[in-house]
Design a protein around this motif. Sequence first.
Motif, short mmCIF file in Angstrom:
data_model
loop_
_atom_site.label_atom_id
_atom_site.label_comp_id
_atom_site.label_asym_id
_atom_site.label_seq_id
_atom_site.Cartn_x
_atom_site.Cartn_y
_atom_site.Cartn_z
N LEU A 97 0.85 -1.19 0.00
CA LEU A 97 0.00 0.00 0.00
C LEU A 97 0.89 1.24 0.00
O LEU A 97 1.92 1.28 0.66
N LYS A 98 0.49 2.24 -0.74
CA LYS A 98 1.32 3.43 -0.92
C LYS A 98 1.00 4.57 0.04
O LYS A 98 1.81 5.47 0.22
N TYR A 99 -0.20 4.54 0.63
CA TYR A 99 -0.65 5.66 1.46
C TYR A 99 -1.28 5.18 2.76
O TYR A 99 -1.71 4.03 2.87
N SER A 100 -1.38 6.11 3.66
CA SER A 100 -2.21 5.96 4.85
C SER A 100 -3.08 7.20 4.90
O SER A 100 -2.63 8.30 4.54
N ALA A 101 -4.32 7.03 5.31
CA ALA A 101 -5.25 8.15 5.37
C ALA A 101 -6.06 8.06 6.66
O ALA A 101 -6.13 7.00 7.30
N LEU A 102 -6.70 9.16 7.03
CA LEU A 102 -7.49 9.20 8.26
C LEU A 102 -8.32 10.47 8.31
O LEU A 102 -8.13 11.38 7.50
N VAL A 103 -9.21 10.53 9.28
CA VAL A 103 -9.93 11.75 9.60
C VAL A 103 -9.44 12.22 10.96
O VAL A 103 -9.52 11.48 11.95
N SER A 104 -8.93 13.42 11.00
CA SER A 104 -8.49 14.03 12.24
C SER A 104 -9.69 14.67 12.93
O SER A 104 -10.45 15.41 12.31
N VAL A 105 -9.86 14.36 14.22
CA VAL A 105 -10.94 14.94 15.01
C VAL A 105 -10.36 15.49 16.31
O VAL A 105 -9.22 15.19 16.67
N GLN A 106 -11.15 16.29 17.02
CA GLN A 106 -10.80 16.76 18.37
C GLN A 106 -9.42 17.41 18.47
O GLN A 106 -8.62 17.04 19.32
N ASP A 107 -9.13 18.33 17.63
CA ASP A 107 -7.85 19.05 17.72
C ASP A 107 -6.63 18.15 17.63
O ASP A 107 -5.60 18.45 18.22
N SER A 108 -6.72 17.05 16.90
CA SER A 108 -5.57 16.15 16.76
C SER A 108 -4.75 16.45 15.50
O SER A 108 -3.80 15.73 15.21
N LEU A 109 -5.11 17.49 14.79
CA LEU A 109 -4.45 17.82 13.52
C LEU A 109 -2.92 17.90 13.66
O LEU A 109 -2.19 17.33 12.86
N ASN A 110 -2.43 18.57 14.69
CA ASN A 110 -0.98 18.73 14.85
C ASN A 110 -0.30 17.40 15.19
O ASN A 110 0.83 17.16 14.75
N PHE A 111 -0.96 16.54 15.95
CA PHE A 111 -0.43 15.20 16.23
C PHE A 111 -0.18 14.47 14.91
O PHE A 111 0.90 13.93 14.68
N TRP A 112 -1.20 14.47 14.05
CA TRP A 112 -1.08 13.75 12.77
C TRP A 112 -0.07 14.43 11.84
O TRP A 112 0.65 13.74 11.12
N LYS A 113 0.01 15.75 11.86
CA LYS A 113 1.01 16.45 11.04
C LYS A 113 2.42 16.05 11.48
O LYS A 113 3.31 15.87 10.63
N ARG A 114 2.64 15.90 12.79
CA ARG A 114 3.96 15.47 13.28
C ARG A 114 4.31 14.07 12.76
O ARG A 114 5.49 13.73 12.64
N LEU A 115 3.30 13.28 12.47
CA LEU A 115 3.52 11.93 11.94
C LEU A 115 3.57 11.92 10.41
O LEU A 115 3.63 10.85 9.80
N GLY A 116 3.55 13.08 9.79
CA GLY A 116 3.74 13.18 8.35
C GLY A 116 2.47 13.26 7.51
O GLY A 116 2.55 13.24 6.28
N TYR A 117 1.31 13.38 8.12
CA TYR A 117 0.06 13.49 7.37
C TYR A 117 -0.18 14.93 6.95
O TYR A 117 0.22 15.86 7.65
#
Length: 166
Positions: free
Chosen positions: A117-137
């Motif tokens: 698989l080439k990608y990982s995807a998700l829906v960020s909720v509850q102010d978790s945007l920066n957490f996921w950005k730190r993981l490269g999303y």
Amino acid sequence: MHKFRLMTQADVAQVLDIQAQCYPARLLEDEATIRARLDSAPDSAWVAEHKNRPCAYLVGYRSVVGNITPLSSPFDIPAQTDSLYLHDLAVDKSAQGFGLGPQLVDMAWEKARAEGLKYSALVSVQDSLNFWKRLGYEVMEELCVNQTANLHSYGPASSYMVRLLG
């Protein structure tokens, strides 16, 4: 010390408890939904446990970039996939600070890469945007109309995010 393993149906009661600690009522998914999702994608759901008890979990499934499962709906797993969609990550309050969330995500990425698989995807909720950005999303703004509606089922502060797995 924390142990990581695939989630089983026996873990669902504890998963529901962790979910209730981590999410507001409008984002809680019921037992039947969680059990059905685990049945549909049993090899992409994991728990971290401490003293033989789950204290964190991650539920995912194979998907296609741009497809979003609405909140509390069954996973729609297409025949041809290019991504591992991370639907739900939660860590018990007593287990926070040990890096369990990122460790579970790393396990998921490892599996996705092994499957090509080439990608990982998700829906960020509850102010978790920066957490996921730190993981490269990164936020993917352009979605088709029905997928935008699916995204909105998670609330106004939700964002669809994608990461290239390299």
